[in-house]
Design an enzyme around this catalytic site. Sequence first.
Site, PDB file in Angstrom:
ATOM      1  CE  LYS A  95      16.355 -39.009   2.540  1.00 37.79           C
ATOM      2  NZ  LYS A  95      15.559 -37.832   2.932  1.00 37.79           N
ATOM      3  CG  ASN A  96      17.404 -37.445   6.248  1.00 39.61           C
ATOM      4  OD1 ASN A  96      17.273 -37.087   5.074  1.00 39.61           O
ATOM      5  ND2 ASN A  96      16.472 -38.120   6.901  1.00 39.61           N
ATOM      6  NE  ARG A 136      10.090 -29.689   5.356  1.00 44.75           N
ATOM      7  CZ  ARG A 136       9.107 -28.888   5.655  1.00 44.75           C
ATOM      8  NH1 ARG A 136       8.198 -28.615   4.773  1.00 44.75           N
ATOM      9  NH2 ARG A 136       9.027 -28.358   6.842  1.00 44.75           N
ATOM     10  CB  CYS A 165       8.063 -37.640   1.733  1.00 41.46           C
ATOM     11  SG  CYS A 165       9.237 -38.767   0.951  1.00 41.46           S
ATOM     12  NE  ARG A 193       7.863 -32.974   5.691  1.00 41.61           N
ATOM     13  CZ  ARG A 193       8.870 -33.664   5.127  1.00 41.61           C
ATOM     14  NH1 ARG A 193       8.670 -34.304   3.998  1.00 41.61           N
ATOM     15  NH2 ARG A 193      10.055 -33.714   5.705  1.00 41.61           N
ATOM     16  CG  ASP A 212       5.823 -22.860  11.844  1.00 41.06           C
ATOM     17  OD1 ASP A 212       6.083 -23.940  11.264  1.00 41.06           O
ATOM     18  OD2 ASP A 212       5.370 -22.828  13.003  1.00 41.06           O
ATOM     19  CG  LEU A 213       8.993 -24.577  14.134  1.00 43.23           C
ATOM     20  CD1 LEU A 213       9.226 -25.956  14.741  1.00 43.23           C
ATOM     21  CD2 LEU A 213       8.542 -23.603  15.209  1.00 43.23           C
ATOM     22  CG  ASP A 256      12.660 -40.777   8.705  1.00 46.15           C
ATOM     23  OD1 ASP A 256      11.566 -40.213   8.570  1.00 46.15           O
ATOM     24  OD2 ASP A 256      13.751 -40.183   8.605  1.00 46.15           O
ATOM     25  NE  ARG A 268      12.800 -37.450  -2.378  1.00 47.91           N
ATOM     26  CZ  ARG A 268      12.027 -36.746  -1.577  1.00 47.91           C
ATOM     27  NH1 ARG A 268      10.741 -36.928  -1.577  1.00 47.91           N
ATOM     28  NH2 ARG A 268      12.541 -35.827  -0.782  1.00 47.91           N
TER      29      ARG A 268
END
Length: 418
Positions: free
Chosen positions: A22-23, A92, A116, A121, A124-125, A305, A397
Amino acid sequence: MGHLIIEGGRPLGGAVRVHGAKNSALPILAAALLAQGESVIHNCPDLTDVAAAAEILRALGCRVRRSGTTVTVDAPAELGHTVPDGPMGRMRASVLFLGALLGRTGRAEASWPGGCALGARPIDLHLGAFRALGAQVRDDGDRLVCTADALHGRRIVFPFPSVGATEDAMLAAVGAQGVTILENAAREPELVDLQGFLRALGAEVAGAGTARIVVCGGRPLRPGTYTVMADRIVAATYAAALAATGGAGALLGTDGAGWSPMCDALARAGCAVRRLPDRVELTAPPRLRGIGPIETGPWPGFPTDAQPLLTAALAAGEGETLLTETVFDRRFGYVAGLRAMGADVALDGRTARIHGVGVLHGADVTAGDLRGGAALTVAALAAGGESTVRGLAHIARGYASLPEDLSALGGRIRRHEG
Ligand code: EPZ
């Protein structure tokens, strides 16, 4: 979306294939916006988050098709600029479309990203990286508007190696003129996968997997074909299920390199773990033993995770473990469900003291987030008697086929609709 009924307390065994990550798939789908034309992404898991990414791509003007595990994204010459609120609020990773849109078109608009609930979370970065590359970012609390006449390569030093901010900066930097150097970049395996896809598009990117990523932006891009790597957290989930139940089996399609900290932790807990080029074989003792203090951290640290999964497995074992979460503020929401199954887990701030009780018992529990839901499923497989795990929408998800795969490993698990 229903719930799972699990009859636990028996060792799992056999072999199961680990689906695509997924990521990795989410940033790669966002990156498909960068090149006009048809990119082909193989091993793209069928997840609700991936469906949300497809919804965003379509809203921006792309044609998106799925055939089995292959997703084709046809990005038009003229893209829209606004990420729709629905999918933006559901996950996200939607924030990654901002970097890709900025890189391709110089304009991106969206509401605040969801995802999630793991504590604060901020983004800003991400926004800092866009600004460093020359974008104007207007943030009026719930709406973000990023614009740039032209982006210019810069040296950006991240105060923390954020996965998403590094990905977003890479995506925008590909469209910037000149060289961008990302220092203290995230080193997670997903960054290497994104770099692989960007290279398939013709981008010049080097260094992913190290703390210094160099992007030579402004190169002409063409659509690309790429195969997403296996999901290291799905692999860690099935390994946790084998380990928690005293089972033995093989996870196919992964060499374990991307989740070696979990392999090492399970080995310390008493499992025999054999990493081969195309599979990881694991044989668990009847009961896992506690391991020395362990804390999560950015790669190559123990992945946050996998933290709920390790806790669930150790809670069903024997002995004590101190597990500290350093990445997210609140990632122990699932502990209440473990306790309902008889687990002895004491929380002190960001540290969990896990005292293995040997045998858990079935209970009716509810997933509050994705990996927490997977952890409750692992615990339910180890627990004697019947459990119900609710909140399947969270699990869908990130897992394309959790009950089916765990059934293939011999778990007595079935999905009930409604
Ligand atoms: C990615 O989230 C993953 N999501 C998460 O996977 C994973 O838990 C996380 O990386 C850490 O490995 C995707 O890849 C889609 P971060 P991300 O930015 O990018 C702080 C799962 O279960 N931070 O590395 O959001 C932040 O608050 C999930 O699949 C800032 O302060 O993670 C957190 O404390 C959930 N400002 C820490 O950094 C920023 O601008 C790590 O976040 C960005 C982050």
